[in-house]
Design a protein around this motif. Structure first.
Motif, PDB file in Angstrom:
ATOM      1  N   LEU A  37       0.826  -1.208   0.000  1.00 61.73           N
ATOM      2  CA  LEU A  37       0.000   0.000   0.000  1.00 61.73           C
ATOM      3  C   LEU A  37       0.864   1.264   0.000  1.00 61.73           C
ATOM      4  O   LEU A  37       1.953   1.292   0.568  1.00 61.73           O
ATOM      5  CB  LEU A  37      -0.915   0.022   1.219  1.00 61.73           C
ATOM      6  N   SER A  38       0.333   2.281  -0.621  1.00 58.92           N
ATOM      7  CA  SER A  38       1.025   3.580  -0.657  1.00 58.92           C
ATOM      8  C   SER A  38       0.926   4.254   0.708  1.00 58.92           C
ATOM      9  O   SER A  38       0.055   3.906   1.515  1.00 58.92           O
ATOM     10  CB  SER A  38       0.373   4.472  -1.718  1.00 58.92           C
ATOM     11  N   PRO A  39       1.791   5.222   0.972  1.00 60.41           N
ATOM     12  CA  PRO A  39       1.711   5.960   2.243  1.00 60.41           C
ATOM     13  C   PRO A  39       0.342   6.616   2.460  1.00 60.41           C
ATOM     14  O   PRO A  39      -0.164   6.672   3.580  1.00 60.41           O
ATOM     15  CB  PRO A  39       2.809   7.011   2.128  1.00 60.41           C
ATOM     16  N   GLU A  40      -0.276   7.083   1.376  1.00 63.39           N
ATOM     17  CA  GLU A  40      -1.599   7.701   1.484  1.00 63.39           C
ATOM     18  C   GLU A  40      -2.655   6.682   1.891  1.00 63.39           C
ATOM     19  O   GLU A  40      -3.521   6.954   2.726  1.00 63.39           O
ATOM     20  CB  GLU A  40      -2.004   8.362   0.150  1.00 63.39           C
ATOM     21  N   ALA A  41      -2.600   5.495   1.298  1.00 65.54           N
ATOM     22  CA  ALA A  41      -3.563   4.441   1.635  1.00 65.54           C
ATOM     23  C   ALA A  41      -3.368   3.974   3.075  1.00 65.54           C
ATOM     24  O   ALA A  41      -4.342   3.724   3.793  1.00 65.54           O
ATOM     25  CB  ALA A  41      -3.419   3.267   0.672  1.00 65.54           C
ATOM     26  N   LEU A  42      -2.112   3.865   3.510  1.00 65.31           N
ATOM     27  CA  LEU A  42      -1.842   3.484   4.900  1.00 65.31           C
ATOM     28  C   LEU A  42      -2.378   4.544   5.861  1.00 65.31           C
ATOM     29  O   LEU A  42      -2.952   4.212   6.906  1.00 65.31           O
ATOM     30  CB  LEU A  42      -0.343   3.270   5.121  1.00 65.31           C
ATOM     31  N   ASP A  44      -4.903   6.414   5.315  1.00 69.32           N
ATOM     32  CA  ASP A  44      -6.361   6.287   5.300  1.00 69.32           C
ATOM     33  C   ASP A  44      -6.856   5.226   6.292  1.00 69.32           C
ATOM     34  O   ASP A  44      -7.922   5.376   6.876  1.00 69.32           O
ATOM     35  CB  ASP A  44      -6.866   5.934   3.904  1.00 69.32           C
ATOM     36  N   ILE A  45      -6.077   4.154   6.466  1.00 73.24           N
ATOM     37  CA  ILE A  45      -6.505   3.113   7.406  1.00 73.24           C
ATOM     38  C   ILE A  45      -5.886   3.295   8.785  1.00 73.24           C
ATOM     39  O   ILE A  45      -6.130   2.510   9.690  1.00 73.24           O
ATOM     40  CB  ILE A  45      -6.225   1.689   6.864  1.00 73.24           C
ATOM     41  N   GLY A  46      -5.081   4.338   8.933  1.00 75.00           N
ATOM     42  CA  GLY A  46      -4.597   4.722  10.251  1.00 75.00           C
ATOM     43  C   GLY A  46      -3.370   3.999  10.756  1.00 75.00           C
ATOM     44  O   GLY A  46      -3.166   3.896  11.964  1.00 75.00           O
ATOM     45  N   ILE A  47      -2.521   3.499   9.849  1.00 79.39           N
ATOM     46  CA  ILE A  47      -1.266   2.886  10.287  1.00 79.39           C
ATOM     47  C   ILE A  47      -0.107   3.464   9.483  1.00 79.39           C
ATOM     48  O   ILE A  47      -0.293   4.001   8.395  1.00 79.39           O
ATOM     49  CB  ILE A  47      -1.274   1.345  10.187  1.00 79.39           C
ATOM     50  N   ASN A  48       1.083   3.329  10.033  1.00 77.81           N
ATOM     51  CA  ASN A  48       2.256   3.842   9.325  1.00 77.81           C
ATOM     52  C   ASN A  48       2.979   2.690   8.624  1.00 77.81           C
ATOM     53  O   ASN A  48       2.631   1.522   8.777  1.00 77.81           O
ATOM     54  CB  ASN A  48       3.188   4.603  10.282  1.00 77.81           C
ATOM     55  N   ARG A  49       3.991   3.038   7.850  1.00 75.59           N
ATOM     56  CA  ARG A  49       4.742   2.044   7.062  1.00 75.59           C
ATOM     57  C   ARG A  49       5.379   0.980   7.958  1.00 75.59           C
ATOM     58  O   ARG A  49       5.342  -0.205   7.653  1.00 75.59           O
ATOM     59  CB  ARG A  49       5.804   2.761   6.225  1.00 75.59           C
ATOM     60  N   ASP A  50       5.949   1.391   9.092  1.00 75.51           N
ATOM     61  CA  ASP A  50       6.595   0.422   9.990  1.00 75.51           C
ATOM     62  C   ASP A  50       5.605  -0.614  10.511  1.00 75.51           C
ATOM     63  O   ASP A  50       5.900  -1.808  10.535  1.00 75.51           O
ATOM     64  CB  ASP A  50       7.255   1.136  11.177  1.00 75.51           C
ATOM     65  N   ALA A  52       2.792  -1.503   9.111  1.00 78.46           N
ATOM     66  CA  ALA A  52       2.368  -2.327   7.981  1.00 78.46           C
ATOM     67  C   ALA A  52       3.411  -3.402   7.667  1.00 78.46           C
ATOM     68  O   ALA A  52       3.068  -4.562   7.429  1.00 78.46           O
ATOM     69  CB  ALA A  52       2.126  -1.457   6.753  1.00 78.46           C
ATOM     70  N   LEU A  53       4.677  -3.022   7.692  1.00 80.72           N
ATOM     71  CA  LEU A  53       5.738  -3.994   7.404  1.00 80.72           C
ATOM     72  C   LEU A  53       5.881  -5.031   8.519  1.00 80.72           C
ATOM     73  O   LEU A  53       6.154  -6.201   8.246  1.00 80.72           O
ATOM     74  CB  LEU A  53       7.062  -3.283   7.145  1.00 80.72           C
ATOM     75  N   ARG A  54       5.687  -4.612   9.773  1.00 83.12           N
ATOM     76  CA  ARG A  54       5.712  -5.583  10.877  1.00 83.12           C
ATOM     77  C   ARG A  54       4.613  -6.631  10.686  1.00 83.12           C
ATOM     78  O   ARG A  54       4.843  -7.821  10.848  1.00 83.12           O
ATOM     79  CB  ARG A  54       5.519  -4.880  12.222  1.00 83.12           C
ATOM     80  N   GLU A  55       3.428  -6.173  10.336  1.00 84.98           N
ATOM     81  CA  GLU A  55       2.308  -7.101  10.107  1.00 84.98           C
ATOM     82  C   GLU A  55       2.589  -7.987   8.898  1.00 84.98           C
ATOM     83  O   GLU A  55       2.355  -9.189   8.932  1.00 84.98           O
ATOM     84  CB  GLU A  55       1.010  -6.321   9.897  1.00 84.98           C
ATOM     85  N   ALA A  56       3.094  -7.402   7.835  1.00 85.85           N
ATOM     86  CA  ALA A  56       3.354  -8.160   6.606  1.00 85.85           C
ATOM     87  C   ALA A  56       4.427  -9.224   6.801  1.00 85.85           C
ATOM     88  O   ALA A  56       4.414 -10.254   6.127  1.00 85.85           O
ATOM     89  CB  ALA A  56       3.755  -7.208   5.486  1.00 85.85           C
TER      90      ALA A  56
END
Length: 69
Positions: A37-42, A44-50, A52-56
Motif C-alpha cells: 500500500l502507498s503511504p496515502e492508503a496506509l 487512510d486506514i490509520g497505520i504507518n509504514r513500519d 504495515a511492514l511488521r504485520e506483513a
C-alpha cells in the motif's frame, strides 16, 4: 484378550486452531497487499509504514485470534 475401542478420537489440529490452507493463503495475500500500500492508503486506514511492514512480515501461522474458531 482383545479390547476394541469405539471412540473416534481424530485429531485435526489445523481445524481446531482455525488453520486451513485457504485461511493461510488469504492471510498471506492480505499481508502482501498491506505491504504494497502507498503511504496515502496506509494513512487512510490509520497505520504507518513500519506497522504495515511488521504485520506483513509475521509468520504465516501467526493468525489473528479472531480468525481461530
Amino acid at each position: 484378550m482383545t479390547y476394541v475401542s469405539h471412540s473416534h478420537a481424530t485429531c485435526h489440529p489445523a481445524r481446531t486452531h482455525g488453520w486451513t490452507f485457504s485461511t493461510l493463503v488469504a492471510l498471506y495475500r492480505s499481508r502482501r497487499a498491506l505491504a504494497g500500500l502507498s503511504p496515502e492508503a496506509l494513512a487512510d486506514i490509520g497505520i504507518n509504514r513500519d506497522a504495515a511492514l511488521r504485520e506483513a512480515n509475521r509468520p504465516a501461522w501467526d493468525l489473528p485470534r479472531r480468525w481461530a474458531r
